[in-house]
Design a protein around this motif. Structure first.
Motif, PDB file in Angstrom:
ATOM      1  N   GLU A  92       0.833  -1.215   0.000  1.00 49.92           N
ATOM      2  CA  GLU A  92       0.000   0.000   0.000  1.00 49.92           C
ATOM      3  C   GLU A  92       0.861   1.256   0.000  1.00 49.92           C
ATOM      4  O   GLU A  92       0.559   2.238  -0.677  1.00 49.92           O
ATOM      5  CB  GLU A  92      -0.954  -0.015   1.201  1.00 49.92           C
ATOM      6  CG  GLU A  92      -1.918   1.145   1.240  1.00 49.92           C
ATOM      7  CD  GLU A  92      -2.900   1.193   0.075  1.00 49.92           C
ATOM      8  OE1 GLU A  92      -3.465   2.278  -0.169  1.00 49.92           O
ATOM      9  OE2 GLU A  92      -3.115   0.166  -0.599  1.00 49.92           O
ATOM     10  N   MET A  93       1.959   1.226   0.768  1.00 49.76           N
ATOM     11  CA  MET A  93       2.869   2.376   0.819  1.00 49.76           C
ATOM     12  C   MET A  93       3.472   2.635  -0.561  1.00 49.76           C
ATOM     13  O   MET A  93       3.495   3.773  -1.029  1.00 49.76           O
ATOM     14  CB  MET A  93       3.969   2.124   1.849  1.00 49.76           C
ATOM     15  CG  MET A  93       4.819   3.333   2.154  1.00 49.76           C
ATOM     16  SD  MET A  93       6.495   3.308   1.509  1.00 49.76           S
ATOM     17  CE  MET A  93       7.018   1.662   1.577  1.00 49.76           C
ATOM     18  N   ARG A  96       0.769   4.091  -2.943  1.00 49.38           N
ATOM     19  CA  ARG A  96       0.488   5.513  -2.686  1.00 49.38           C
ATOM     20  C   ARG A  96       1.665   6.392  -3.056  1.00 49.38           C
ATOM     21  O   ARG A  96       1.474   7.505  -3.554  1.00 49.38           O
ATOM     22  CB  ARG A  96       0.103   5.719  -1.221  1.00 49.38           C
ATOM     23  CG  ARG A  96      -1.251   5.140  -0.921  1.00 49.38           C
ATOM     24  CD  ARG A  96      -1.764   5.584   0.396  1.00 49.38           C
ATOM     25  NE  ARG A  96      -2.995   4.881   0.725  1.00 49.38           N
ATOM     26  CZ  ARG A  96      -3.768   5.175   1.741  1.00 49.38           C
ATOM     27  NH1 ARG A  96      -3.431   6.162   2.550  1.00 49.38           N
ATOM     28  NH2 ARG A  96      -4.864   4.497   1.977  1.00 49.38           N
ATOM     29  N   LEU A 129       0.040   4.598   7.543  1.00 50.48           N
ATOM     30  CA  LEU A 129      -0.715   3.562   6.844  1.00 50.48           C
ATOM     31  C   LEU A 129      -1.007   2.369   7.747  1.00 50.48           C
ATOM     32  O   LEU A 129      -2.096   1.803   7.700  1.00 50.48           O
ATOM     33  CB  LEU A 129       0.035   3.081   5.609  1.00 50.48           C
ATOM     34  CG  LEU A 129      -0.146   3.912   4.368  1.00 50.48           C
ATOM     35  CD1 LEU A 129       0.749   3.400   3.247  1.00 50.48           C
ATOM     36  CD2 LEU A 129      -1.581   3.923   3.920  1.00 50.48           C
ATOM     37  N   GLN A 132      -3.871   3.356   9.910  1.00 49.29           N
ATOM     38  CA  GLN A 132      -5.089   3.463   9.111  1.00 49.29           C
ATOM     39  C   GLN A 132      -5.611   2.077   8.722  1.00 49.29           C
ATOM     40  O   GLN A 132      -6.807   1.795   8.838  1.00 49.29           O
ATOM     41  CB  GLN A 132      -4.817   4.298   7.869  1.00 49.29           C
ATOM     42  CG  GLN A 132      -6.022   4.500   6.988  1.00 49.29           C
ATOM     43  CD  GLN A 132      -5.684   5.306   5.739  1.00 49.29           C
ATOM     44  OE1 GLN A 132      -4.553   5.725   5.543  1.00 49.29           O
ATOM     45  NE2 GLN A 132      -6.661   5.513   4.899  1.00 49.29           N
TER      46      GLN A 132
END
Length: 148
Positions: A92-93, A96, A129, A132
């Motif tokens: 995910e990092m 993004r 992240l 989250q």
């Protein structure tokens, strides 16, 4: 009399000097073991793109409320042993980060925008992240079986 007054006046002056020190940061809320700092609220406030949408609502109050809710979910996730894998956070990092780079044009421009190295940007992004994703996973666990 002077022996009694001198320590009292000294103590009063010292406490007055200490009271005038500027506050760098302070805790505005605590949920479980997680503290929410004033700087957390301020950072999200300044990152909010269009503040005009919130003219009748206290935006900082809403941000604090969201942070409290997120920290509640994180705390509950710790209690319930809900976790997020390293691989998921890294994927995910990276996704993004690619998006941010495509928005500003290059990795160098992204570093200039945040005034940080790409390593520092990744570390900050990874940390936020993880929180989250953990909150989202806990919220899904709580509301996943609800049918409307």
């Amino acid at each position: 009399m002077k022996k009694i007054l001198l320590p009292f006046i000294s103590l009063l002056l010292i406490s007055n000097i200490q009271a005038q020190k500027p506050v760098i940061d302070k805790v505005v809320a605590v949920v479980g073991n997680n503290a929410i700092l004033l700087s957390d609220v301020e950072n999200q406030y300044y990152q909010t793109p269009d503040k005009s949408k919130y003219d009748n609502i206290d935006l900082k109050c809403n941000i604090l409320e969201e942070l409290i809710f997120q920290n509640f979910l994180i705390h509950q996730a710790e209690i319930d042993s809900v976790s997020v894998g390293e691989k998921e956070v890294e994927n995910e990092m990276e996704r993004r980060l690619r998006y941010f780079i495509s928005q500003v044009g290059s990795e160098k421009k992204l570093e200039e925008y945040f005034n940080k190295s790409i390593i520092d940007i990744k570390a900050d992004l990874r940390k936020s992240l993880r929180k989250q994703m953990l909150a989202e996973r806990m919220q899904e666990k709580i509301t996943g079986k609800i049918k409307v």
